[in-house]
Enzyme design. Structure first.
Site, short mmCIF file in Angstrom:
data_model
loop_
_atom_site.label_atom_id
_atom_site.label_comp_id
_atom_site.label_asym_id
_atom_site.label_seq_id
_atom_site.Cartn_x
_atom_site.Cartn_y
_atom_site.Cartn_z
CB SER A 173 -0.95 -0.04 1.19
OG SER A 173 -2.01 0.87 1.02
CG ASP A 220 -6.88 -2.12 -3.58
OD1 ASP A 220 -7.56 -1.37 -2.86
OD2 ASP A 220 -5.68 -2.37 -3.38
CG HIS A 251 -6.06 -2.21 0.17
ND1 HIS A 251 -5.30 -1.64 -0.82
CD2 HIS A 251 -5.46 -1.89 1.34
CE1 HIS A 251 -4.27 -0.99 -0.29
NE2 HIS A 251 -4.35 -1.12 1.02
#
Length: 687
Positions: free
Chosen positions: A540, A626, A660
């Site tokens: 991320s 995501d 995600h």
């Protein structure tokens, strides 16, 4: 060798602040374009072709993870009202089963062999809900104050838009009430007649709070709309069950509204002076006062209280300190629990209403300690979690009156794990500006710093998120192969206090990247890693870190594993229509309106700064659904690396049915991690 997919280049010029640039892979943003899906599938085939020789190692690692895990197990039950609540896992099943048993006394029931407890009532079986779906996630799980109703919300796509449902726990039957498109969280009214929930706007910002009356088939009343695009909103019920708190937050500012939970159709009242730019506030309720944590004139926060009937008057309980960051406060009937951070380590402080404060002490050099689930307002026990790099996650009850720590459970690690076979320590790297950067290190006891061992260096460094030392049974598959594991606590995180965060964001963001390179260099110079055996990993915002350090120092790493990586940061933050962009301006700056921020971000954004030089092998992992970091970011990055850089190979792996957090079931997640670890070990020469 199999030829890699070649993404077509399509001219897509854009101009900002007099700067015209071309984004040839912008077309990859469109998940509805069959060419995009075909390209992602071709990338997956290429990745499998180049990693197929690791299939045996992947299976071996998966088996190791599985064999270390007590698959049939249950969490330590926590008390709420007349029940003990817990979650069970069953061998062969992907997801948890949420259960409860009637409470008989204040001591949690004996856990036995991890199977069902006597008198068990199953509230929700995630396995049954997930049946027939490739992905499953639970976004809400909230039992009403009287214990009679359950609100729960499910997502089968990974896009974090949930369907909210309600279950009568007396009959075990779902009520007819169904609400689509809700966000995480929510709150019951005191009586259980109403449930408050949040929804998101088109940019995935939770901006509205609604009130649903159970059994009402009409439109739910809109309680609150957050109109400032920098803010998101949510709602929760206080532990005392006396007040509802409606909270609006940006990255740097917060505002609280409150309402008596027994009057759910009433009007919320703004607490204190309301919204003030740069002032963050969190609140809990205790008796006739609200407990307030804030940073007004106090970088590391102060703790105080304000009367319920006049929230403009403030009284201090804990003063500001430069060396201690106050991170949270939880109010109980007779005491307050403060979680704090000092010298890079987490801590817990107890403030009795009628006695001196005291800290809970731990002996290991690096560890993580924090309160866990404590829903009971009137209690003399505090449930907390403790772990370190070598100590498995341990659940304790802390007796407030006596100071005694009672171990309720330590997560079992099967296969003969012995903590004494491993060593952990804290090292310090020195950044270019002289700042000392902490590094948490763990390795087998027979590994010495002689410059021969491979090392996996992990980093994050954003949002004031602290990557505290934690135990991982999965990590043993690396350690037992002689790998040193290290966490670089770089600026942009919160490990060393609020200033650590401030000096790694906005126009100081490059400190995050140079800190990580300094940590990499330290691991080699201190002998903890062979020069050709250091692999970097992050996800991320940590994936942004991976892309940035690969541009900065490509020769330092034998490989880079970037998971759901935020590598197209400039283009994303320039586009207010994308999820979370405007909210993120308080974290990264606003390149759309500020030319200085634009130039600064352009100078470090990984996608913009790929150069014609040798890069290490890179594995980029992403998910099609995501909503936090779009799949197109790593797809574009890998395409540009292939077109403009040398070295590699550059691999892209896309989960086509996930969000995600990757694949949702535990066995699926283990397979995914086995894939990543096998690739990492291959880069280290350990395959």
């Amino acid at each position: 060798m199999q030829n890699p997919p070649v993404a077509k280049r399509v001219d897509s010029p854009r101009t900002h602040h007099g700067d015209t640039v071309n984004d040839p892979y912008a077309w990859l943003r469109d998940s509805d374009n069959p060419e995009t899906i075909a390209h992602l599938k071709a990338e997956n085939e290429y990745t499998e072709g180049l990693t197929g020789h690791l299939a045996g190692l992947r299976g071996e690692i998966f088996d190791e993870i599985k064999n270390r895990t007590q698959e049939t197990d249950l969490s330590v039950p926590f008390r709420k009202g007349g029940w003990w609540y817990y979650t069970r896992t069953v061998e062969g099943r992907q997801y948890g089963i949420h259960c409860r048993v009637k409470a008989d006394g204040d001591t949690p029931p004996e856990l036995g062999d991890g199977s069902a407890l006597p008198g068990e009532e199953v509230l929700l079986d995630e396995n049954a809900l997930a049946e027939g779906h490739d992905f499953f996630s639970l976004g809400v799980f909230d039992v009403s104050c009287d214990g009679n109703l359950l609100a729960y919300a499910v997502d089968f796509a990974g896009n974090e838009r949930f369907t909210l449902k309600f279950k009568d726990l007396g009959t075990g039957v779902d009520l007819p009430d169904v609400i689509e498109g809700v966000f995480y969280g929510g709150a019951w009214s005191r009586s259980g007649d109403y449930f408050f929930y949040a929804t998101v706007d088109e940019t995935w910002r939770p901006d509205k709070i609604w009130r649903h009356r159970l059994g009402d088939t009409g439109d739910d009343p809109l309680v609150y709309t957050e109109t400032d695009e920098r803010f998101w909103t949510g709602i929760e019920l206080s532990r005392s069950e006396e007040y509802l708190f409606l909270e609006s937050h940006s990255k740097v500012t917060s505002e609280i509204r409150f309402l008596a939970a027994g009057d759910p159709t009433g009007e919320f009242t703004v607490m204190g002076p309301g919204r003030r730019t740069g002032i963050e506030v969190s609140v809990d309720h205790q008796g006739d006062r609200f407990i307030v944590l804030h940073n007004d004139g106090a970088e590391n926060f102060v703790l105080g209280w304000t009367p319920v009937d006049d929230t403009t008057r403030f009284h201090t309980l804990i003063e500001h300190r430069d060396d201690t960051r106050l991170e949270g406060a939880e109010a109980f009937a007779d005491h307050i629990v403060v979680h704090l951070r000092s010298e890079g380590l987490s801590g817990i402080r107890i403030l009795p209403n009628d006695g001196p404060a005291r800290d809970i002490r731990f002996d290991e050099p690096v560890y993580t300690a924090r309160p866990t689930t404590n829903p009971e307002y009137r209690t003399g026990m505090l449930r907390l979690s403790y772990q370190s790099l070598v100590t498995p996650d341990s659940v304790y009850d802390y007796d407030i009156a006596t100071g005694e720590l009672l171990l309720r459970k330590q997560k079992p690690v099967l296969g003969g794990y012995r903590p004494e076979d491993y060593r952990q320590q804290r090292d310090w790297a020195t950044a270019a500006d002289g700042t000392r950067i902490p590094i948490s290190i763990v390795h087998r006891a027979d590994v010495t710093p002689d410059g021969t061992a491979p090392c996996l260096l992990y980093g994050y460094g954003s949002y004031e998120t602290s990557i505290d030392p934690y135990f991982s049974a999965v990590r043993l598959s690396l350690l037992d192969r002689g790998v040193v594991y290290a966490i670089a606590h770089v600026r942009g995180g919160g490990e060393m206090g609020r200033h650590w965060y401030e000096n790694g964001k906005m126009l100081h963001k490059k400190n995050t990247f140079t800190d990580f390179v300094a940590c990499a260099e330290h691991m080699v110079s201190a002998g903890w890693s062979a020069p050709d055996g250091l692999v970097a990993r992050g996800g991320s915002a940590g994936g942004l870190l991976m892309g940035a350090v690969t541009n900065l120092a490509p020769d330092r790493f034998a490989g880079v594993c970037a998971e759901v990586p935020f590598v197209d940061a400039l283009n994303t933050i320039l586009d207010p229509s994308l999820p979370l962009t405007v909210i993120e301006w308080d974290e990264w700056g606003d390149p759309l309106h500020d030319p200085e921020v634009y130039r600064y971000m352009k100078s470090y954004s990984p996608y913009e700064n790929v150069t014609a030089t040798d890069y290490p092998p890179i594995l980029a992992v992403t998910s099609l659904n995501d909503t936090r970091v779009g799949f197109h970011e790593p797809a574009k990055w890998v395409a540009r690396l292939r077109a403009e850089a040398t070295g590699g190979p550059f691999l892209l792996k896309t989960e086509m049915e996930a969000g995600h957090g990757g694949r949702s079931g535990r066995y699926d997640a283990w397979h995914e991690e086995a894939f990543n670890l096998a690739w990492i070990l291959d880069r280290m020469g350990k395959a």
